[in-house]
Design a protein around this motif. Structure first.
Motif, PDB file in Angstrom:
ATOM      1  N   TYR A 113       0.866  -1.182   0.000  1.00  0.00           N
ATOM      2  CA  TYR A 113       0.000   0.000   0.000  1.00  0.00           C
ATOM      3  C   TYR A 113       0.899   1.227   0.000  1.00  0.00           C
ATOM      4  N   ALA A 114       0.296   2.400  -0.154  1.00  0.00           N
ATOM      5  CA  ALA A 114       1.034   3.652  -0.023  1.00  0.00           C
ATOM      6  C   ALA A 114       0.232   4.587   0.873  1.00  0.00           C
ATOM      7  N   VAL A 115       0.923   5.572   1.440  1.00  0.00           N
ATOM      8  CA  VAL A 115       0.288   6.628   2.215  1.00  0.00           C
ATOM      9  C   VAL A 115       0.843   7.945   1.703  1.00  0.00           C
ATOM     10  N   TRP A 116      -0.039   8.927   1.497  1.00  0.00           N
ATOM     11  CA  TRP A 116       0.415  10.220   1.005  1.00  0.00           C
ATOM     12  C   TRP A 116      -0.085  11.343   1.912  1.00  0.00           C
ATOM     13  N   SER A 117       0.532  12.506   1.749  1.00  0.00           N
ATOM     14  CA  SER A 117       0.148  13.720   2.458  1.00  0.00           C
ATOM     15  C   SER A 117       0.564  14.908   1.592  1.00  0.00           C
ATOM     16  N   GLU A 118      -0.038  16.058   1.871  1.00  0.00           N
ATOM     17  CA  GLU A 118       0.334  17.262   1.119  1.00  0.00           C
ATOM     18  C   GLU A 118       1.773  17.635   1.429  1.00  0.00           C
TER      19      GLU A 118
END
Length: 115
Positions: free
Chosen positions: A110-115
């Motif tokens: 999976y991946a996790v992103w943020s601004e």
């Protein structure tokens, strides 16, 4: 329901119990079980569930990437590691934000992103 939109996501996992425990610990997901081989995730942004399967998915295998969102990327990365996940791609920048990829205990990426 919106016509022609993605409505439901079914995710294979080699170990439903481990996947549920991991996502509950790291992301606060709740589940409703429908027998020993299927569990729906509740209030996670999209409806879906985990189903028992002897496969795992990773980008290396050409599988789609499920990307989650975090307000605190570094904290989420630390929580992933603390819950038994491994980092497959360290935090990197892309147009619009930053993200990392991880492998959860049942072997899915999976991946996790943020601004």
């Amino acid at each position: 329901m919106n016509h022609h939109t993605i409505n439901y996501l079914e995710i294979p996992t080699a170990d439903i119990g481990r996947s549920k425990a991991f996502f509950n610990t790291v992301f606060g997901w709740r589940f409703e079980d429908y027998g020993p081989q299927y569990s729906c995730f509740i209030d996670v942004g999209m409806t879906g569930g985990f189903y028992q399967a002897e496969v795992s998915f990773t980008l290396e295998k050409g599988c789609p990437l499920i990307v989650l969102y975090s307000h605190a990327l570094e904290e989420t990365l630390a929580a992933v590691i603390a819950a038994g996940g491994s980092i497959s791609t360290e935090i990197f920048s892309f147009p619009g934000g930053r993200r990392f990829h991880f492998i959860e205990p049942a072997g899915n990426e999976y991946a996790v992103w943020s601004e």
